[in-house]
Write a protein that holds these residues in place. Structure first.
Motif, mmCIF file in Angstrom:
data_model
loop_
_atom_site.group_PDB
_atom_site.id
_atom_site.type_symbol
_atom_site.label_atom_id
_atom_site.label_comp_id
_atom_site.label_asym_id
_atom_site.label_seq_id
_atom_site.Cartn_x
_atom_site.Cartn_y
_atom_site.Cartn_z
ATOM 1 N N UNK A 218 47.095 37.973 59.240
ATOM 2 C CA UNK A 218 46.571 38.469 57.968
ATOM 3 C C UNK A 218 47.373 39.703 57.560
ATOM 4 N N UNK A 219 47.940 39.673 56.349
ATOM 5 C CA UNK A 219 48.794 40.772 55.895
ATOM 6 C C UNK A 219 48.103 41.679 54.878
ATOM 7 N N UNK A 220 46.911 41.316 54.428
ATOM 8 C CA UNK A 220 46.214 42.183 53.489
ATOM 9 C C UNK A 220 45.026 41.479 52.874
ATOM 10 N N UNK A 221 44.285 42.216 52.093
ATOM 11 C CA UNK A 221 43.132 41.649 51.398
ATOM 12 C C UNK A 221 42.872 42.448 50.136
ATOM 13 N N UNK A 222 42.201 41.813 49.201
ATOM 14 C CA UNK A 222 41.832 42.462 47.945
ATOM 15 C C UNK A 222 40.358 42.179 47.684
ATOM 16 N N UNK A 223 39.596 43.242 47.464
ATOM 17 C CA UNK A 223 38.186 43.059 47.128
ATOM 18 C C UNK A 223 38.077 42.726 45.644
ATOM 19 N N UNK A 224 37.312 41.690 45.323
ATOM 20 C CA UNK A 224 37.173 41.233 43.942
ATOM 21 C C UNK A 224 36.000 41.970 43.301
#
Length: 279
Positions: A218-224
């Motif tokens: 996993x290289x990142x995430x974005x909260x919607x």
């Protein structure tokens, strides 16, 4: 008095999966809260489906730990329901009997399964289609039967592996509306695999981005941050949606390019993808 936070519905800790000498995923850390909708995106072949197979217990981890509601998973995960990319419907049974199939497998009578399945046919917009066979249904209708077949079992964790990828754009939006309505009624934890950023943003609370494989991570995430309930038919025209798309593409674009390089495919830089959605 010490306060304890509730256990995560799903918790992957430094998980790796190997097939012989091939490492599919490595050092994957992922949590899903109780009632959270998480979408997972990444290049083709990066191990997105592998994560679902770990959570169901169909695939053992070569390293690390899989936790389900605070307990280490060993064997199959009885708390999960799995909607596959290719719906698992029996052509010799009616739509109603396909929806109730899981209850029959659990030992309920056919009559009881049908009684329980009938309201679910209405929930997915198929009232009046109960006695049709699978070949008499459209692609979108079959997907609705498969969704009802999964959700009727009331799993605490719902897993969906690119369930709408084969549908046309208008039918997909209909499926998005139905899924969000059903999810918001009970707020089950949901992990949704997709290759479509617009779909991920429209549906999820959080979007997780995986790297190119092998040894994907996993290289990142974005909260919607888009408010709920969501009108999926108009979301893509808003400035906030476009901003979220750009954030996600900044993570995903480089990994897609890397995936093509790993396959020795010659391509032009992919930065125009983020520009296309704004056009």
């Amino acid at each position: 008095m010490e306060m304890h936070s509730p256990p995560k519905a799903v918790e992957l800790k430094n998980v790796a999966v190997k097939f012989g000498n091939f490492t599919a995923i490595e050092n994957v850390n992922l949590t899903v809260e109780d009632g959270e909708f998480v979408a997972v995106v990444g290049p083709t072949g990066c191990g997105k489906s592998t994560i679902l197979n770990l959570v169901t217990g169909l695939l053992p981890a070569a390293a690390g730990e899989v936790g389900i509601f605070g307990k280490t998973l060993s064997g199959l995960n009885s708390e999960s329901g799995y909607m596959l990319q290719q719906e698992a419907l029996l052509p010799w049974k009616t739509a109603l009997d396909n929806v109730g199939l899981g209850m029959v497998f659990q030992g309920h009578s056919i009559a009881a399964a049908r009684e329980r399945a009938a309201p679910w046919m209405a929930k997915v917009g198929l009232k009046g289609f109960e006695h049709r066979y699978i070949h008499q249904l459209s692609g979108g209708q079959r997907k609705r039967v498969a969704m009802a077949q999964t959700l009727i079992m009331a799993p605490k964790i719902v897993l969906m592996d690119e369930p709408f990828s084969a549908l046309d754009v208008h039918t997909r939006r209909l499926m998005h509306r139905i899924l969000l309505k059903l999810w918001q009624e009970e707020r089950r934890s949901l992990i949704f695999i997709t290759h479509d950023l617009e779909e991920a943003i429209a549906l999820a609370d959080r979007v997780v981005v995986m790297s190119a494989g092998p040894a994907a991570r996993i290289v990142g995430e974005v909260r919607i941050t888009l408010p709920r309930p969501r009108d999926v038919s108009t979301l893509a025209t808003t400035d906030e949606f476009l901003s979220l798309y750009r954030q996600l593409w900044s993570l995903l674009g480089a990994e897609v390019e890397k995936s093509y390089r790993n396959q020795d495919v010659q391509i032009e830089p992919l930065q125009e993808a983020a520009e296309t959605v704004e056009a």
